[in-house]
Enzyme design. Sequence first.
Site, short mmCIF file in Angstrom:
data_model
loop_
_atom_site.label_atom_id
_atom_site.label_comp_id
_atom_site.label_asym_id
_atom_site.label_seq_id
_atom_site.Cartn_x
_atom_site.Cartn_y
_atom_site.Cartn_z
CD GLU A 47 -2.14 1.49 2.80
OE1 GLU A 47 -1.51 1.23 3.85
OE2 GLU A 47 -3.18 1.64 3.66
CG ASN A 108 -4.53 4.17 -0.08
OD1 ASN A 108 -4.06 3.52 -0.33
ND2 ASN A 108 -4.12 3.85 1.76
CE LYS A 125 -6.65 1.58 4.08
NZ LYS A 125 -5.41 1.98 4.86
CD GLU A 144 -4.80 5.19 6.09
OE1 GLU A 144 -5.63 4.49 4.94
OE2 GLU A 144 -4.88 4.28 6.06
CB CYS A 170 -3.44 -1.79 4.61
SG CYS A 170 -2.70 -1.52 6.06
CG ASN A 195 1.82 1.51 4.65
OD1 ASN A 195 2.86 2.27 4.61
ND2 ASN A 195 1.41 0.85 4.12
N1 CDV Z 1 -3.16 1.95 6.18
C1 CDV Z 1 -3.71 1.27 7.51
O1 CDV Z 1 -4.82 0.65 6.94
N2 CDV Z 1 -3.56 0.71 8.44
C2 CDV Z 1 -4.21 0.72 9.99
C3 CDV Z 1 -3.91 0.74 11.38
C4 CDV Z 1 -4.39 1.96 11.47
C5 CDV Z 1 -4.91 -0.43 11.87
C6 CDV Z 1 -4.23 -1.52 9.59
O2 CDV Z 1 -6.02 -1.77 9.91
O3 CDV Z 1 -3.40 -2.06 9.59
#
Ligand code: CDV
Length: 312
Positions: A47, A108, A125, A144, A170, A195
């Site tokens: 990501e 994103n 996303k 975000e 993510c 991430n």
């Molecule tokens: N980049 C993300 O979406 N990170 C989230 C964190 C903030 C919990 C994740 O679900 O990994």
Amino acid sequence: MARHLKIAAAQLGPLHKADSRGAAVSRLLKLLREAHGMGAKFVVFPELALTTFFPRWWMEDQAEVDRRYFEREMPGPETQLLFDEAKKFGIGFYLGYAELTRDGHRFNTAILVGPDGSIIGKYRKIHLPGHADHKPKAAFQHLEKKYFEVGDLGFRVWKFMGTITGMLICNDRRWPEAFRVLALQGAEIVALGFNTPSENLHYPEPPALRVHHHLIMAQSMAFQNATWLVETAKAGYEDGFRMFGHSLIVAPTGEIAAKSQSEEDEVICHNCDIDLAANLKQTMFNFAAHRRPEHYRLIVDRVGAQVTPANE
Ligand code: CDV
């Protein structure tokens, strides 16, 4: 004969604020070449793979944010090199980046690029974690909801390199609904970049527990939806803020086929038997035979939990 696709997760170590887009692409190219050397035909990058994880910073100059962190075109002048090299090797790839559209929307985003260099699919996303307000007292922020809009393309799958492949990003991996919507369209592979901070922004939590959650989610999502799942991290200390690695390739059996060991640039690879789940899809997870959507109404009708006892 069973279909196979050799898939790599190309994990990135940290990208700092001071690192240029060009430096990021050079590292992606190195990972791509390494994956090619391992025989990979599909490479999943993380990501927001072109910059540091900038949503940890509160920034007020949106024009500067756009200039430093968002892509107005894909491929652009720097990323074209990645497209060219992947095409030369006949490799398809997944790439996450911050997208600024012509009409001024910010997402994103992840793209699925075919081995001929053409963009086959795009996903924006949908589950954006964190907050939009400034929390100056927090050790780090997760903005975000400030920098991105909720994705407007839904959860989709594409015919891709002889498979049916879907994309997530993510935080989507924490929501079973997202995987099930892909599985209901026949997904055989789900590609996902992430991430994930090693610290919990909201309350103290051991980093090992966060990794535990990451692993159990990946294994259960792959098994319950009978798909291959490839999850690729951007990891390590970015300007002092740690994110965990543990990039994964998970089989539809729920078994981890490959896992990264570092928080640095690292490629893992597995020759995935795309038909491995055929029996599972005809028995335990034969959706047509066993799902009972007439009893799942609440999943789409209700967002937050409400206490509704049957005896009231
Ligand atoms: N980049 C993300 O979406 N990170 C989230 C964190 C903030 C919990 C994740 O679900 O990994």
